[in-house]
Design an enzyme around this catalytic site. Sequence first.
Site, PDB file in Angstrom:
ATOM      1  N   ARG A  52      10.519  13.122 -11.215  1.00  0.00           N
ATOM      2  CA  ARG A  52      10.745  12.193 -10.092  1.00  0.00           C
ATOM      3  C   ARG A  52       9.750  12.477  -8.962  1.00  0.00           C
ATOM      4  NH1 ARG A  52      14.445  13.076  -6.448  1.00  0.00           N
ATOM      5  NH2 ARG A  52      15.943  14.048  -7.841  1.00  0.00           N
ATOM      6  N   ASP A 177      -1.091  -5.766   2.332  1.00  0.00           N
ATOM      7  CA  ASP A 177      -0.720  -6.124   0.962  1.00  0.00           C
ATOM      8  C   ASP A 177      -1.912  -6.885   0.396  1.00  0.00           C
ATOM      9  OD1 ASP A 177       0.156  -7.295  -1.369  1.00  0.00           O
ATOM     10  OD2 ASP A 177       2.136  -7.827  -0.609  1.00  0.00           O
TER      11      ASP A 177
HETATM   12  N1  PLP Z   1       3.404  -8.552  -2.844  1.00  0.00           N
HETATM   13  C1  PLP Z   1       2.975  -9.701  -3.377  1.00  0.00           C
HETATM   14  C2  PLP Z   1       1.840 -10.432  -2.746  1.00  0.00           C
HETATM   15  C3  PLP Z   1       3.608 -10.215  -4.519  1.00  0.00           C
HETATM   16  O1  PLP Z   1       3.173 -11.364  -5.063  1.00  0.00           O
HETATM   17  C4  PLP Z   1       4.690  -9.491  -5.105  1.00  0.00           C
HETATM   18  C5  PLP Z   1       5.390 -10.010  -6.303  1.00  0.00           C
HETATM   19  O2  PLP Z   1       5.319 -11.173  -6.628  1.00  0.00           O
HETATM   20  C6  PLP Z   1       5.092  -8.308  -4.509  1.00  0.00           C
HETATM   21  C7  PLP Z   1       4.426  -7.857  -3.395  1.00  0.00           C
HETATM   22  C8  PLP Z   1       6.232  -7.510  -5.081  1.00  0.00           C
HETATM   23  O3  PLP Z   1       5.822  -6.886  -6.263  1.00  0.00           O
HETATM   24  P1  PLP Z   1       6.801  -6.483  -7.483  1.00  0.00           P
HETATM   25  O4  PLP Z   1       7.308  -7.779  -8.050  1.00  0.00           O
HETATM   26  O5  PLP Z   1       5.914  -5.701  -8.379  1.00  0.00           O
HETATM   27  O6  PLP Z   1       7.915  -5.692  -6.889  1.00  0.00           O
END
Ligand code: PLP
Length: 383
Positions: A52, A177
């Site tokens: 973990r 992101d």
């Molecule tokens: N960030 C973006 C831009 C996404 O498109 C997504 C999922 O669609 C996520 C985060 C979340 O990722 P996960 O589905 O792998 O948890």
Amino acid sequence: MNPADFKPETLAAQALGWIDERTRAVTPPIHVSSTYLRDPDNLYRSGRMYARADHPAFDQAEALIATLEQGKAAMLFASGMAAATPVFQALSPGDHVLAPKVMYWSLRNWLLQFGAHWGIEVELVEMSDPAAVQAAIRPGQTRLVWVETPANPLWTVTDIAATAAIAHAAGARLAVDSTTASPVITQPLALGADLVMHSATKYLGGHSDLLAGVLVTREDDDFWQRLRALRVNHGGTLGAFEAYLLLRGMRTLYLRVRQANASAARIAAHFDGHRHVAQVLYPGLPGFPGHAVAKRQMQGGFGAMLSLRARGGEAAAIATAAEVQLWKRATSLGGTESLIEHRSSVEGPSSPVPADLLRLSVGIEDAGDLIADLEQALARAHA
Ligand code: PLP
């Protein structure tokens, strides 16, 4: 030769050129053990204790992602959400956070709920407008600015360098992101961001066969150590097999993303001004509001995500998705297969997404085949 001289696609193709010393294997074995032997003198000289906390399957994948993102270190998580949420959980009650009005909807929903419960004030701003960010930021109280660029599903582009400067002047961190851009076309840390997050479920994995997430940091500082503690203690750790699949997927990252980018650009240009399409949302189109910034901070393409607004409205959008034969009607993005989705059906009434919008994730099929399928589906839906 020094590996620092190699291009990122070379490093990705060979997963940093790692060879197993014992067997001379060029791909890593999958270690399945959840626990590791303690030395007789009570130490853990191997550095491993319990899966973990850390896992040999993470070493190469984390090192590769950190290299591609020009970061100090990377940390894998069980999903994109499992990677994103600790960044907010590492804040303290009373902290103020700026996040975009348009962003991945699950994270936005979680953030508003989590913020309310945990005393973090979350303010949604028009993140693509630096003046709006400047007006909303509170020096000394805003601790985190969260950016998604291009942002789901309107593909709004945020100027990372300008937003990082505003965040840093106020004493806040900037996290990006960068899932939809991928390290192939944007490296947010080099533009001034402090943290990068990817849903590795998408382009990094690339085959719609695993869930994974990753954070990359510019500095190995206290905040990074808090994130590491959250991973260990919350247990959102990636499985060994998924880590293996992720590394395998990343070997072809550059080929896949470049092919998908080129096809997306062709598809966007083809449907821009089409009789059944009211609008194409794609950062690569010269008329798109964020195009100038995108040109500056995205290299070698504008991503493989775009949206079409059906001229016939919501019913025509849903009918178009129903009529496709090659595109797959499914959520997610970043796989080899192209996906189409009526996004407001997914996001519900609180979503800022227009009801006539179809989100397209362009895969690596022949662009002509993808265009022909959309042409026939739009024609049937608008008949
Ligand atoms: N960030 C973006 C831009 C996404 O498109 C997504 C999922 O669609 C996520 C985060 C979340 O990722 P996960 O589905 O792998 O948890």
